[in-house]
Design a protein around this motif. Structure first.
Motif, mmCIF file in Angstrom:
data_model
loop_
_atom_site.group_PDB
_atom_site.id
_atom_site.type_symbol
_atom_site.label_atom_id
_atom_site.label_comp_id
_atom_site.label_asym_id
_atom_site.label_seq_id
_atom_site.Cartn_x
_atom_site.Cartn_y
_atom_site.Cartn_z
ATOM 1 N N LYS A 11 1.026 -1.384 0.059
ATOM 2 C CA LYS A 11 -0.244 0.062 -0.019
ATOM 3 C C LYS A 11 0.848 1.312 0.045
ATOM 4 O O LYS A 11 0.527 2.178 -0.720
ATOM 5 C CB LYS A 11 -0.866 -0.129 1.415
ATOM 6 C CG LYS A 11 -2.010 1.201 1.206
ATOM 7 C CD LYS A 11 -2.953 0.960 2.359
ATOM 8 C CE LYS A 11 -4.012 -0.132 2.026
ATOM 9 N NZ LYS A 11 -5.053 -0.074 3.078
ATOM 10 N N ALA A 14 2.234 1.799 -3.364
ATOM 11 C CA ALA A 14 1.163 2.170 -4.396
ATOM 12 C C ALA A 14 0.853 3.602 -4.171
ATOM 13 O O ALA A 14 0.642 4.459 -4.916
ATOM 14 C CB ALA A 14 -0.126 1.368 -4.013
ATOM 15 N N LYS A 18 1.060 6.646 -6.764
ATOM 16 C CA LYS A 18 -0.183 7.480 -6.873
ATOM 17 C C LYS A 18 0.021 9.059 -6.862
ATOM 18 O O LYS A 18 -0.175 9.605 -7.749
ATOM 19 C CB LYS A 18 -1.258 7.103 -5.934
ATOM 20 C CG LYS A 18 -2.798 7.880 -6.539
ATOM 21 C CD LYS A 18 -3.260 7.033 -7.459
ATOM 22 C CE LYS A 18 -4.896 7.481 -7.467
ATOM 23 N NZ LYS A 18 -5.324 6.810 -8.832
ATOM 24 N N GLY A 124 -1.265 -1.297 -12.193
ATOM 25 C CA GLY A 124 -0.713 -2.405 -11.596
ATOM 26 C C GLY A 124 -0.401 -3.538 -12.504
ATOM 27 O O GLY A 124 -1.285 -3.842 -13.254
ATOM 28 N N LEU A 149 2.815 0.054 -10.684
ATOM 29 C CA LEU A 149 3.339 -0.718 -9.641
ATOM 30 C C LEU A 149 3.530 -2.209 -10.096
ATOM 31 O O LEU A 149 2.424 -2.748 -10.611
ATOM 32 C CB LEU A 149 2.127 -0.709 -8.546
ATOM 33 C CG LEU A 149 2.555 -1.472 -7.292
ATOM 34 C CD1 LEU A 149 3.632 -1.142 -6.555
ATOM 35 C CD2 LEU A 149 1.117 -1.480 -6.319
ATOM 36 N N MET A 195 -2.607 -6.118 -3.719
ATOM 37 C CA MET A 195 -2.652 -5.262 -4.950
ATOM 38 C C MET A 195 -4.256 -5.185 -5.378
ATOM 39 O O MET A 195 -4.647 -4.346 -5.794
ATOM 40 C CB MET A 195 -1.648 -5.910 -5.959
ATOM 41 C CG MET A 195 -0.205 -5.359 -5.872
ATOM 42 S SD MET A 195 0.832 -5.761 -7.067
ATOM 43 C CE MET A 195 0.171 -5.012 -8.587
ATOM 44 N N LEU A 202 -4.994 2.018 -6.948
ATOM 45 C CA LEU A 202 -4.633 1.468 -8.404
ATOM 46 C C LEU A 202 -5.889 1.832 -9.123
ATOM 47 O O LEU A 202 -7.234 1.525 -8.733
ATOM 48 C CB LEU A 202 -4.811 -0.012 -8.321
ATOM 49 C CG LEU A 202 -3.156 -0.754 -7.897
ATOM 50 C CD1 LEU A 202 -3.314 -2.064 -7.997
ATOM 51 C CD2 LEU A 202 -2.224 -0.124 -8.994
#
Length: 420
Positions: A11, A14, A18, A124, A149, A195, A202
């Motif tokens: 996380k 990610a 982001k 992702g 990712l 994920m 994502l």
């Protein structure tokens, strides 16, 4: 590491990506292209480091008894690293899809409406075995303005870790926002689960690998998924086919790289060509180490193992080929549409009407006439590389390049108009 710890790590990666995506989405084409060229140069400059990491993966895979066709997917060479670098260079040379205008109109009330392409945001990628995907995915995502990712399979962990580290360093030094390229180094399956539940972070997940991986992601992800397909690909040798051409195409489609998704798994032969063609096929395929499994009609012409019902829907990923004799083009099309996975299909024929019917009626992402299914590939299609080959019909289908990694938004210009 506990699953909760893995979830936190994934996380956090990610979230960093982001955050970088916002700046990346408006980055100039010149900066992105400079970064891609730097990334290509870095791969070549560090090729020995990459090959040493790959050797560790190859050694571990061989110790596990991994079959030869899958070892070929995993193996890197100087030539394959050069191809990865060339893919990045080609991607840099392609037009930037971001802000490209798809269409525009002026309404009677004076509103000017334009539909333009924008990045998806944070992409992702969950993939298996093939370390070249690390470079392909990173290059395509960054050029299309997307942060990425990456989570590769355990079998290529050393290769992927080295490649992603080298690419990220080169990209950031060239002006890509810090954090835009993230790689999940933990091979625990909990990382995949984490994920698939990153809703709101994502924007999309793209799985690349075998049927089991893809099915798991599609069935368990709460993040939108673009389904890339397994490849039960067919070649149909029509009654009018040039048999030498058909043989060359069949050999290439089956044996050039049997482990990849665009390799042929089933060969269909018209009954009118079977007596002449199948003996040629048997000799050529056996010389390449291919095991043939045929229907009763095929086995009546040449000796081969008996094909089961399961064979017609199996992606072997190996030197095994199912062979079926059909009585007509109609029967060939019916068989393909029943058993295929929507990937790539080919007809070898001199009959233009049959060629047109085959391309019109076969339901697949790529349909060929007189060419090998092995060409279904982003590099071969001139996309620089591919993020995957989509076998679904929504958003994208076939090899996915830069445009397929963008969405659209409408830009409306007014002069004070209000709706009555």
């Amino acid at each position: 590491m506990l699953a909760a710890g893995i979830e936190t790590v994934v996380k956090n990666k990610a979230r960093m990506a982001k955050q970088a995506a916002a700046a990346l989405g408006v980055l100039s084409s010149s900066v992105k292209d400079k970064a891609l060229l730097s990334m290509a140069d870095a791969l070549l400059a560090h090729s020995q480091e990459i090959l040493e990491a790959n050797a560790k993966d190859m050694e571990a895979a061989k110790a596990k008894g991994t079959k030869a066709s899958y070892l070929d997917r995993l193996k890197l060479t100087e030539a394959r690293i050069e191809q990865m670098a060339e893919g990045l260079r080609q991607t840099a040379s392609l037009p930037d899809p971001v802000a490209e205008c798809d269409c525009g109109t002026r309404r009677p009330n004076g509103l000017e409406i334009r539909k333009v392409r924008v990045p998806l945001g944070l992409v992702g990628i969950i993939y298996e075995a093939r370390p070249n995907v690390t470079a392909d995915a990173a290059g395509l995502c960054l050029k299309s303005g997307n942060a990425v990712l990456l989570r590769g399979g355990s079998e290529a962990i050393h290769s992927n870790t080295a490649i992603s580290r080298i690419l990220a360093k080169a990209a950031y030094e060239a002006g890509i926002p810090q954090g835009a390229l993230q790689f999940v180094e933990d091979t625990d399956r909990a990382a995949v689960t984490a994920m698939t539940h990153l809703n709101g972070i994502l924007d999309v997940i793209i799985p690349r690998g075998g049927a089991g991986l893809i099915r798991h992601i599609v069935e368990n992800s709460s993040v939108p998924v673009i389904e890339t397909g397994t490849g039960v690909c067919h070649t149909y040798v029509d009654e009018s086919a040039d048999l030498e051409m058909a043989l060359n195409i069949a050999i290439n489609a089956k044996t050039s790289r049997p482990s990849v998704c665009n390799a042929m798994e089933t060969l269909l032969v018209h009954a009118g060509a079977a007596e002449k063609f199948l003996p040629l096929l048997k000799d050529a395929m056996e010389a390449k180490g291919v095991e043939l499994r045929g229907c009763d009609k095929a086995r009546a012409v040449v000796d081969m193992k008996e094909a089961t019902e399961e064979d017609w829907s199996t992606e072997y990923g190996d030197l095994i080929l199912s062979v079926k004799v059909v009585e007509s083009l109609d029967e060939a099309i019916e068989h393909i549409n029943h058993y295929n996975t929507g990937h790539s299909e080919s007809i070898v024929t001199k009959n233009l009407e049959n060629a047109n019917r085959f391309q019109r009626e076969v339901d697949a992402a790529a349909v060929y006439v007189n060419a090998s299914t092995r060409f279904t590939d982003g590099f071969e299609f001139g996309f620089g590389a591919e993020i995957g080959i989509s076998t679904q019909k929504l958003h994208a289908r076939g090899p996915m390049g830069l445009r397929e990694l963008t969405s659209t938004k409408y830009l409306i210009m007014g002069e004070g108009q209000v709706r009555g």
